[in-house]
Structures are given as structure tokens and as C-alpha cells.
Design a protein around this motif. Structure first.
Motif, PDB file in Angstrom:
ATOM      1  N   LEU A  79      -6.685   6.217   3.000  1.00  0.00           N
ATOM      2  CA  LEU A  79      -7.963   6.118   2.304  1.00  0.00           C
ATOM      3  C   LEU A  79      -9.039   5.529   3.214  1.00  0.00           C
ATOM      4  CD1 LEU A  79      -6.601   4.770  -1.096  1.00  0.00           C
ATOM      5  CD2 LEU A  79      -7.258   7.109  -0.535  1.00  0.00           C
ATOM      6  N   PRO A  80     -10.304   5.778   2.906  1.00  0.00           N
ATOM      7  CA  PRO A  80     -11.389   5.246   3.746  1.00  0.00           C
ATOM      8  C   PRO A  80     -11.412   3.719   3.822  1.00  0.00           C
ATOM      9  CG  PRO A  80     -12.234   6.931   2.277  1.00  0.00           C
ATOM     10  CD  PRO A  80     -10.813   6.670   1.883  1.00  0.00           C
ATOM     11  N   ASP A  81     -10.830   3.040   2.822  1.00  0.00           N
ATOM     12  CA  ASP A  81     -10.834   1.578   2.853  1.00  0.00           C
ATOM     13  C   ASP A  81      -9.657   1.006   3.644  1.00  0.00           C
ATOM     14  OD1 ASP A  81      -8.658   1.894   1.172  1.00  0.00           O
ATOM     15  OD2 ASP A  81      -9.649   1.090  -0.603  1.00  0.00           O
TER      16      ASP A  81
ATOM     17  N   GLU B 259      -4.183  -3.706   2.511  1.00  0.00           N
ATOM     18  CA  GLU B 259      -5.296  -4.326   1.792  1.00  0.00           C
ATOM     19  C   GLU B 259      -6.563  -3.535   2.074  1.00  0.00           C
ATOM     20  OE1 GLU B 259      -5.505  -7.088  -0.231  1.00  0.00           O
ATOM     21  OE2 GLU B 259      -3.309  -7.064  -0.226  1.00  0.00           O
ATOM     22  N   ALA B 260      -7.382  -3.424   1.073  1.00  0.00           N
ATOM     23  CA  ALA B 260      -8.656  -2.726   1.253  1.00  0.00           C
ATOM     24  C   ALA B 260      -9.552  -3.532   2.173  1.00  0.00           C
ATOM     25  CB  ALA B 260      -9.326  -2.501  -0.093  1.00  0.00           C
ATOM     26  N   GLN B 261     -10.152  -2.876   3.144  1.00  0.00           N
ATOM     27  CA  GLN B 261     -11.045  -3.515   4.104  1.00  0.00           C
ATOM     28  C   GLN B 261     -12.452  -2.962   3.901  1.00  0.00           C
ATOM     29  OE1 GLN B 261      -9.853  -5.864   6.255  1.00  0.00           O
ATOM     30  NE2 GLN B 261      -7.879  -5.565   5.235  1.00  0.00           N
TER      31      GLN B 261
END
Length: 124
Positions: free
Chosen positions: A78-80, A105-107
Motif C-alpha cells: 500500500l502507499p502508506d 505500520e502506516a507511515q
């Protein structure tokens, strides 16, 4: 009178001897509405994976089927920054049953301006 009879017979001979044309018509409707030919049950396996470090694409898909039982999984970066994974099964008429998981983890990096505007002109 005999000339009239000869002319009539000649016209009839030409009409009868000429080519016979069949007018075009729609084909007859099928008699086996919706019937499918007997086929062997579907059976296959496939696997696809793409990892491109230049563009950041990372995804894949794997599926196997034997008759009415299907199992598979796919993943995508995913883009995150997280990796989304989906494992699924389809057994006959039970429908599509999926389990979705995420790794990492989403960044969210700090916002950067898309351009640097030029300073306003100063008139003196």
C-alpha cells in the motif's frame, strides 16, 4: 396463335431454368435453451508476482482450483508502507470467504510543498 404459345413456353422455360434464390431468414431458434455441453470440472493453478524497486510496485496473486473448490491469496504494498494480504476460499455455493491482514505500520511522511514559489518581486 402458335407464336403466342411458343413465346409463353419460352418465358416459362426461362423462368424455370433460371437460378433458384432462397430468401435470407433468421436461423431457427435453438432447442436446448441454456444447456451447456458436458465438460470436465475446472482444475488449475497459477501464480503471479511483481516486485519493481524502481517504481515501488510490489504485488502478487496465487490461486488453485479443483472443481468447485477454490483457494488463493493476493498481496499488495500500500502507499502508506503496509503490506495488505488477502487469503480467500470459495467452496461450491458458499460464496467468497476472505481474511484480510496487514503487516507493518502506516507511515505518513511530513508534507512537502510540490514546488518552491519564486519570491515576490520588490520594486524600489
Amino acid at each position: 396463335m402458335s407464336i403466342k404459345v411458343v413465346v409463353v413456353f419460352a418465358v416459362v422455360a426461362v423462368v424455370v431454368a433460371g437460378p433458384q434464390y432462397t430468401p435470407y431468414g433468421a436461423p431457427p431458434p435453438p432447442t436446448n435453451y441454456g444447456a451447456q455441453p458436458a465438460e470436465a470440472p475446472a482444475q488449475y493453478n497459477f501464480n503471479l508476482a511483481v516486485k519493481d524497486d524502481y517504481s515501488g510496485n510490489d504485488f502478487g496473486h496465487q490461486e488453485s482450483r479443483d472443481g468447485y473448490d477454490t483457494q488463493g491469496s493476493y498481496y499488495v504494498l500500500l502507499p502508506d508502507g503496509r503490506l495488505q494480504k488477502v487469503d480467500y476460499t470459495v467452496n461450491g455455493d458458499s460464496g467468497y470467504v476472505a481474511e484480510v491482514t496487514y503487516e507493518g505500520e502506516a507511515q505518513y511522511p511530513a508534507a512537502q510543498p510540490s514546488y518552491n514559489p519564486a519570491p515576490a518581486p520588490a520594486y524600489g
